[in-house]
Design a protein around this motif. Structure first.
Motif, PDB file in Angstrom:
ATOM      1  N   TYR A  71       0.848  -1.202   0.000  1.00  0.00           N
ATOM      2  CA  TYR A  71       0.000   0.000   0.000  1.00  0.00           C
ATOM      3  C   TYR A  71       0.881   1.249   0.000  1.00  0.00           C
ATOM      4  O   TYR A  71       1.956   1.250   0.617  1.00  0.00           O
ATOM      5  CB  TYR A  71      -0.910   0.011   1.234  1.00  0.00           C
ATOM      6  N   ASP A  72       0.393   2.276  -0.676  1.00  0.00           N
ATOM      7  CA  ASP A  72       1.090   3.557  -0.723  1.00  0.00           C
ATOM      8  C   ASP A  72       0.340   4.586   0.111  1.00  0.00           C
ATOM      9  O   ASP A  72      -0.890   4.684   0.045  1.00  0.00           O
ATOM     10  CB  ASP A  72       1.168   4.068  -2.167  1.00  0.00           C
ATOM     11  N   LEU A  73       1.093   5.360   0.877  1.00  0.00           N
ATOM     12  CA  LEU A  73       0.530   6.453   1.673  1.00  0.00           C
ATOM     13  C   LEU A  73       1.025   7.768   1.083  1.00  0.00           C
ATOM     14  O   LEU A  73       2.230   7.960   0.920  1.00  0.00           O
ATOM     15  CB  LEU A  73       0.994   6.330   3.129  1.00  0.00           C
ATOM     16  N   LYS A 154       5.189  17.690   0.122  1.00  0.00           N
ATOM     17  CA  LYS A 154       4.255  16.758  -0.504  1.00  0.00           C
ATOM     18  C   LYS A 154       4.893  15.371  -0.570  1.00  0.00           C
ATOM     19  O   LYS A 154       5.887  15.182  -1.265  1.00  0.00           O
ATOM     20  CB  LYS A 154       3.857  17.227  -1.910  1.00  0.00           C
ATOM     21  N   PHE A 155       4.319  14.458   0.175  1.00  0.00           N
ATOM     22  CA  PHE A 155       4.736  13.059   0.072  1.00  0.00           C
ATOM     23  C   PHE A 155       3.819  12.421  -0.962  1.00  0.00           C
ATOM     24  O   PHE A 155       2.704  11.998  -0.653  1.00  0.00           O
ATOM     25  CB  PHE A 155       4.593  12.349   1.416  1.00  0.00           C
ATOM     26  N   ASP A 156       4.282  12.409  -2.206  1.00  0.00           N
ATOM     27  CA  ASP A 156       3.407  11.939  -3.275  1.00  0.00           C
ATOM     28  C   ASP A 156       4.165  10.970  -4.172  1.00  0.00           C
ATOM     29  O   ASP A 156       5.279  10.551  -3.865  1.00  0.00           O
ATOM     30  CB  ASP A 156       2.819  13.096  -4.073  1.00  0.00           C
ATOM     31  N   LYS A 157       3.541  10.627  -5.268  1.00  0.00           N
ATOM     32  CA  LYS A 157       4.119   9.600  -6.131  1.00  0.00           C
ATOM     33  C   LYS A 157       5.093  10.185  -7.139  1.00  0.00           C
ATOM     34  O   LYS A 157       5.734   9.452  -7.871  1.00  0.00           O
ATOM     35  CB  LYS A 157       2.999   8.865  -6.877  1.00  0.00           C
ATOM     36  N   ILE A 158       5.194  11.504  -7.195  1.00  0.00           N
ATOM     37  CA  ILE A 158       6.001  12.125  -8.232  1.00  0.00           C
ATOM     38  C   ILE A 158       7.273  12.737  -7.654  1.00  0.00           C
ATOM     39  O   ILE A 158       8.376  12.426  -8.080  1.00  0.00           O
ATOM     40  CB  ILE A 158       5.180  13.217  -8.962  1.00  0.00           C
ATOM     41  N   ALA A 159       7.110  13.586  -6.658  1.00  0.00           N
ATOM     42  CA  ALA A 159       8.244  14.361  -6.189  1.00  0.00           C
ATOM     43  C   ALA A 159       9.150  13.603  -5.239  1.00  0.00           C
ATOM     44  O   ALA A 159      10.293  13.942  -5.053  1.00  0.00           O
ATOM     45  CB  ALA A 159       7.745  15.628  -5.503  1.00  0.00           C
ATOM     46  N   LEU A 160       8.616  12.573  -4.606  1.00  0.00           N
ATOM     47  CA  LEU A 160       9.366  11.905  -3.552  1.00  0.00           C
ATOM     48  C   LEU A 160       9.246  10.397  -3.696  1.00  0.00           C
ATOM     49  O   LEU A 160       8.308   9.911  -4.302  1.00  0.00           O
ATOM     50  CB  LEU A 160       8.803  12.302  -2.187  1.00  0.00           C
ATOM     51  N   ASN A 193      -4.860  15.978   2.724  1.00  0.00           N
ATOM     52  CA  ASN A 193      -4.892  15.116   1.525  1.00  0.00           C
ATOM     53  C   ASN A 193      -4.229  13.768   1.756  1.00  0.00           C
ATOM     54  O   ASN A 193      -3.364  13.338   0.986  1.00  0.00           O
ATOM     55  CB  ASN A 193      -4.253  15.854   0.344  1.00  0.00           C
ATOM     56  N   VAL A 194      -4.649  13.114   2.835  1.00  0.00           N
ATOM     57  CA  VAL A 194      -4.112  11.788   3.158  1.00  0.00           C
ATOM     58  C   VAL A 194      -4.822  10.732   2.315  1.00  0.00           C
ATOM     59  O   VAL A 194      -6.053  10.664   2.291  1.00  0.00           O
ATOM     60  CB  VAL A 194      -4.299  11.463   4.654  1.00  0.00           C
ATOM     61  N   THR A 195      -4.034   9.932   1.610  1.00  0.00           N
ATOM     62  CA  THR A 195      -4.600   8.853   0.798  1.00  0.00           C
ATOM     63  C   THR A 195      -3.809   7.573   1.030  1.00  0.00           C
ATOM     64  O   THR A 195      -2.584   7.594   1.097  1.00  0.00           O
ATOM     65  CB  THR A 195      -4.545   9.211  -0.703  1.00  0.00           C
TER      66      THR A 195
END
Ligand SMILES: [Ca+2]
Ligand SMILES: [Ca+2]
Length: 224
Positions: A71-73, A154-160, A193-195
């Motif tokens: 799972y990704d957070l 931003k802890f996201d799928k692109i920048a980090l 924006n927690v997913t």
């Protein structure tokens, strides 16, 4: 616009999503707070879950997970006030994320010139990073006074790199915490924006299907 999604369909694979505009759903602690600045980069009315300081913890309880799946957070993290990063005298100002017994993030942040932080886009899980204040932040605002200046990461799928975890059971508690902070309004943090989303294939009942698969395999072997 406001969304809270819990246990959505297998196709989306999103098990939790919250922009904190209307509900704290699933979290043990925290209020819906407006980040009161006209420079709010997430929109002038966007709310966060916060404000947390000192050693305050908030926990998200997830259920309905598939054990063994990844799972990704993703989330936005607001670091507000005079965080001192790696300082040995007024820090270190630490922020962590834990899932079950695993530490997913363990790092420091700094909003203060002269104190470096351990966070960078490639070094947030741990490790003795030594980077300038605000390194790899999506937004830095130092014009609001020592207690109000902030950075957003931003802890996201692109920048980090991804924050990921693999649950051993169908339920899991994710813990978000700060350490060595000096209280609101001096040093605090909030999240938005927690997913949480699974990476697995879109199978409605993975556990059941796995059992069916094993049964079919046994039948095949029996026939041979
Ligand atoms: Ca929000
Ligand atoms: Ca401090």
């Amino acid at each position: 616009m406001a969304t809270l999604v819990v246990g959505s369909g297998a196709q989306a694979q999103i098990v939790y999503s919250n922009d904190f505009e209307t509900t704290t759903g699933g979290f043990s602690n925290g209020a819906l707070v407006s980040h009161a600045t006209t420079a709010n980069p997430l929109g002038p009315t966007s709310k966060f879950l916060g404000l947390f300081s000192d050693n305050t913890v908030t926990q998200l309880t997830l259920t309905g997970l598939t054990p063994g799946s990844v799972y990704d957070l993703t989330l936005d993290l607001l670091i507000k006030g005079s965080w001192d990063g790696n300082s040995a005298t007024v820090g270190p100002d630490v922020w962590r994320v834990k899932a079950g017994g695993s530490t997913l993030v363990d790092t420091t942040f700094s909003n203060v010139a002269g104190s470096n932080q351990s966070f960078s886009r490639n070094g947030y899980i741990g490790g003795p990073g030594n980077f300038a204040p605000g390194t790899d932040a999506s937004v830095v605002n130092n014009d609001l006074g020592v207690f109000s200046h902030y950075a957003i990461y931003k802890f996201d799928k692109i920048a980090l790199p991804q924050i990921e975890f693999t649950p051993a059971t169908s339920s899991l508690v994710i813990t978000f915490e700060g350490a060595n902070l000096q209280g609101v309004p001096d040093e605090s943090w909030a999240i938005d924006n927690v997913t949480v989303a699974g990476r697995g294939s879109a199978i409605p009942e993975p556990g059941t299907l796995a059992l069916v698969g094993l049964g079919a395999l046994a039948l095949l072997r029996r026939r041979k």
